[in-house]
Design an enzyme around this catalytic site. Structure first.
Site, PDB file in Angstrom:
ATOM      1  N   HIS A 273     -16.645   1.456   8.732  1.00 36.40           N
ATOM      2  CA  HIS A 273     -16.113   2.425   7.769  1.00 36.40           C
ATOM      3  C   HIS A 273     -17.071   3.607   7.598  1.00 36.40           C
ATOM      4  CE1 HIS A 273     -13.078   2.717   4.244  1.00 36.40           C
ATOM      5  NE2 HIS A 273     -13.447   3.926   4.646  1.00 36.40           N
TER       6      HIS A 273
ATOM      7  N   ARG B 201      -6.587   3.757   7.461  1.00 36.40           N
ATOM      8  CA  ARG B 201      -6.538   2.625   6.541  1.00 36.40           C
ATOM      9  C   ARG B 201      -6.234   1.354   7.327  1.00 36.40           C
ATOM     10  NH1 ARG B 201      -8.997   5.341   3.935  1.00 36.40           N
ATOM     11  NH2 ARG B 201      -8.636   6.308   1.907  1.00 36.40           N
TER      12      ARG B 201
END
Length: 312
Positions: A275, A227
């Site tokens: 990502h 994250r």
């Protein structure tokens, strides 16, 4: 009576999920009606959910039994006050394997010093960059949940010395497991390559900051497929500039897509990946969802339930 299931994810993927879920539910022996956006909320038993699916208020879903997330991370919506039914996060073999492969690939890139040769084709014969064997390299993994534990085991199988840290004590064969603040310092102080796979909670926000980055061996490599909020961006940039951190490969960010003007793009020792470390694979995710609905309809507890107190 057939269960009524609403797909509330990316609309472009609805045809693919409809086909995959239809097959997976039939294979699991679940009688179900699959619906997509615009269906009557008071008729829905289960929601297959992603935050980009458009639902923010769960109040109209008066018959709802559970929300089944398509994402492994639930921090952006798990505290939604209108979500009062059980929430299951996505843990499936495809997602787990994908993360393990990304981590292993980028660890090997750092371990072997591959950039020296890939980016250094300048006619200079560099024979002084022979890496140690994996057995002599220390890897740290922060986060020992489904993804972190799998990545740690994959690295240990290659032969790396792997230490892991989690907020709660864990025991994983072949991994030196730690918890507590003292345990975190022990993992960081030995991590020549550090992998971040913690959930983002108030306790883990900016867990890598100026103080903790300074605990790592000078010149260490950082990999973050977890994250973006786990890292203090400014502290990382300062550590890279000073040489305290030798390189960073980052897959997740506080703002996504990463803005074009962000310093990470231009920094010579930062690699940005968009990502992609672990995507939900539709076929395997459909089987995971179908199994959870089967369990719920049979009166069994859902798997991978989110603990609202801990945040994951």
């Amino acid at each position: 009576m057939a269960a009524t299931i609403l797909y509330a994810g990316d609309r472009a993927e609805w045809p693919l999920y409809r086909e995959a879920l239809t097959g997976a539910l039939a294979q699991a022996g679940v009688s179900a009606q699959l619906l997509s956006h615009g269906s009557s909320p008071d008729k829905i038993d289960y929601i297959v959910y992603a935050p980009n699916g458009g639902i923010e208020d769960f109040t109209p879903f008066t018959r709802l039994k559970a929300v089944l997330s398509l994402w492994a991370g639930v921090e952006t919506f798990q505290h939604n006050q209108t979500l009062r039914v059980p929430l299951a996060r996505m843990v499936d073999p495809g997602l787990t394997a994908g993360m393990g492969e990304w981590v292993l690939g980028h660890v090997m890139r750092a371990h072997l010093g591959m950039d020296t040769h890939i980016l250094g084709q300048d006619g200079i014969w560099r024979h002084d960059t022979i890496p140690p064997l994996a057995q002599d390299r220390h890897i740290g993994v922060l986060g020992l949940g489904a993804l972190g534990a799998h990545a740690a085991r994959s690295l240990a199988r290659v032969g790396f010395q792997v230490s892991g840290w989690s907020r709660r004590p864990k025991s994983i064969p072949g991994i030196a497991c730690h918890s507590s603040a003292k345990g975190l310092e022990a993992v960081l102080s030995g991590a020549e390559i550090l992998v971040l796979l913690l959930p983002l909670t108030p306790e883990t926000e900016t867990i890598l900051n100026a103080e903790t980055l300074a605990m790592m061996p000078r010149g260490a490599t950082l990999l973050n497929p977890g994250r973006g909020g786990l890292i203090d961006d400014d502290a990382l940039l300062a550590a890279l500039d000073s040489g305290q951190i030798g390189a960073a490969t980052l897959d997740v960010f506080r703002t996504e897509p990463l803005p074009p003007a962000h310093p990470f793009w231009a920094h010579p020792r930062v690699t940005v990946t968009p990502h992609i470390a672990s995507e939900t694979r539709i076929q395997s995710a459909a089987k995971t969802i179908a199994e959870n609905i089967r369990r719920s309809e049979a009166g069994l507890p859902l798997r991978n339930l989110v603990d609202r107190q801990s945040g994951y």
